[in-house]
Design an enzyme around this catalytic site. Structure first.
Site, PDB file in Angstrom:
ATOM      1  N   SER A  10       1.066  -1.594  -0.360  1.00 47.16           N
ATOM      2  CA  SER A  10       0.364  -0.049  -0.208  1.00 47.16           C
ATOM      3  C   SER A  10       0.928   1.457  -0.019  1.00 47.16           C
ATOM      4  CB  SER A  10      -0.923  -0.163   0.922  1.00 47.16           C
ATOM      5  OG  SER A  10      -2.224   0.578   0.905  1.00 47.16           O
TER       6      SER A  10
ATOM      7  N   ASP B 113      -9.430  -4.692  -6.515  1.00 48.14           N
ATOM      8  CA  ASP B 113      -8.710  -3.383  -5.104  1.00 48.14           C
ATOM      9  C   ASP B 113      -8.872  -2.088  -5.937  1.00 48.14           C
ATOM     10  OD1 ASP B 113      -7.089  -1.597  -3.938  1.00 48.14           O
ATOM     11  OD2 ASP B 113      -5.179  -2.756  -4.334  1.00 48.14           O
TER      12      ASP B 113
ATOM     13  N   HIS C 274      -8.051  -5.662  -1.089  1.00 43.11           N
ATOM     14  CA  HIS C 274      -6.387  -4.837   0.043  1.00 43.11           C
ATOM     15  C   HIS C 274      -6.011  -4.816   1.180  1.00 43.11           C
ATOM     16  CE1 HIS C 274      -4.245  -0.907  -0.951  1.00 43.11           C
ATOM     17  NE2 HIS C 274      -4.563  -0.685   0.535  1.00 43.11           N
TER      18      HIS C 274
END
Length: 408
Positions: free
Chosen positions: A194, A348, A378
């Site tokens: 991320s 995602d 995610h």
């Protein structure tokens, strides 16, 4: 007195029950669960918990009791406790004022080991050394590597650009002391998920100019966020309501981290803050034209960017800083970067960031290994060992990362 406390206890129970019911209702009203995702009931339950925790944290923040990020991290670390692996030696250190955690395999090695510098995710809001402890321990053990996890400072006390500077400074310190930890200078990789993946890209670029330091061998990026300009990509349209990173939550984190008034949220989403000359220069790297057609299911080409708003630009211009836009580095920089292992998840909102970066690297002749997880979402790697809340995709991603690192 007993009656008073009973009333208080009953009131608290009713309050929390009502809050959880509200979170559940909001979840069913807004969240979308794609058919490709396994164990949908489990995912729904975990997302309801996340909504409950963040909502309660926001209430406590409005009452000036504590900040929402601190409250959320506190609860996450209590619910998902770290476990100590007897095969890994863990050492907490300070690099100046930056907390780091060193993971070293307990068994002795006849030669220097690989080094992994890990930058955790959490959008600058969530995540911590404790929350990522099990992931880091697993990677160190399974790859027989020395892993340094960087505990960069986060919200609410610290904002942009503290995260980037903390990670860069910790990485430089580690690279200068590799012999202390028995690490082979020619086999050091950066790894992150991320926002941590975006940090891995940025730091790989910055370290290219540090000739007195060992060069990074590879960049391992798990569903990274590497641009904050085009929020009208196919994945942003298709998966804006998928747990655990919805568009609303992503924009809240972005505004908090960059200290942008939330009133500019729509301007950012519509691209009103993008100067025309900037878009003309960088459209070739940011456009949805770079996303393969097979990923454009039900994609509606938007009118993007919208009419330029100078006030919006002045309030959000730090969005365009290279720390937040490593995708837009010059070709001369991209062409010098180390090889990459990129992980994307189908469900995602950030899926297309990975695809854009993949194309940029390949256009400059950089070797790329791409691992796409069709049943992934995610933040799923955090659940790899959290039974009964684990998902098959979580273990698949970490196993793929381990295989890649062991090939170096």
């Amino acid at each position: 007195m007993t009656g008073f406390w009973l009333v208080m206890l009953s009131s608290l129970v009713i309050f929390h029950l009502g809050l959880f019911i509200w979170a559940t209702f909001k979840h069913f009203l807004t969240a979308e669960i794609p058919s490709a995702l396994q164990h949908p009931v489990k995912l729904r339950f975990l997302y309801c918990l996340l909504l409950y925790v963040t909502t309660l944290g926001n209430i406590l923040e409005k009452l000036n009791i504590c900040y929402m990020p601190n409250f959320a991290r506190f609860l996450h670390e209590r619910v998902f406790r770290k476990t100590n692996d007897p095969k890994v030696v863990v050492t907490n250190l300070l690099y100046g004022t930056i907390p780091v955690r060193l993971f070293q395999p307990k068994v002795t090695s006849s030669r220097s080991r690989r080094g992994i510098i890990y930058y955790h995710g959490g959008a600058g809001l969530l995540g911590s050394l404790d929350f990522y402890h099990n992931v880091c321990s697993f990677l160190a053990r399974e790859t027989d590597s020395v892993l340094l996890a960087v505990g960069y400072r986060k919200l609410p006390q610290c904002h942009y650009p503290v995260i980037a500077s903390d990670c860069l400074n910790a990485s430089i310190h580690f690279l200068r002391t590799l012999k202390t930890y028995g690490v082979d200078p020619s086999r050091v990789v950066v790894c992150g998920d991320s926002i941590g993946g975006g940090l891995g890209v940025y730091i790989s670029q910055i370290l290219l100019g540090q000739k007195d330091l060992p060069q990074i061998r590879a960049q391992i990026l798990i569903y990274p966020i590497i641009q904050c300009i085009n929020f009208q990509l196919p994945s942003t349209q298709q998966y804006q309501n998928i747990p655990f990173l919805t568009r609303d939550f992503m924009m809240m984190c972005l505004c908090k981290y960059l200290v942008i008034d939330p009133c500019w949220r729509d301007a950012i989403l519509k691209g009103l803050c993008i100067p025309p000359d900037f878009w003309m220069k960088y459209q070739k790297w940011l456009s949805a034209d770079n996303i393969p057609k097979s990923f454009k299911n039900k994609y509606q080409e938007p009118h993007f960017p919208g009419p330029f708003n100078e006030a919006a630009y002045l309030e959000t211009k730090h969005l365009f800083d290279i720390e937040n836009e490593p995708l837009l580095a010059d070709d001369e920089i991209i062409a010098q970067l180390p090889e990459a292992f990129l992980v994307s998840c189908e469900s995602d909102i950030l899926r297309d960031d990975t695809l854009l970066y993949k194309k940029r690297l390949e256009d400059q002749g950089i070797p790329v290994t791409w691992y796409h997880v069709k049943d992934g979402f995610h933040a799923c790697i955090l659940l790899f060992d959290r039974k009964p809340f684990s998902f098959p995709c979580s273990q698949k991603i970490l196993d793929a990362v381990v295989r890649y690192i062991k090939s170096i």
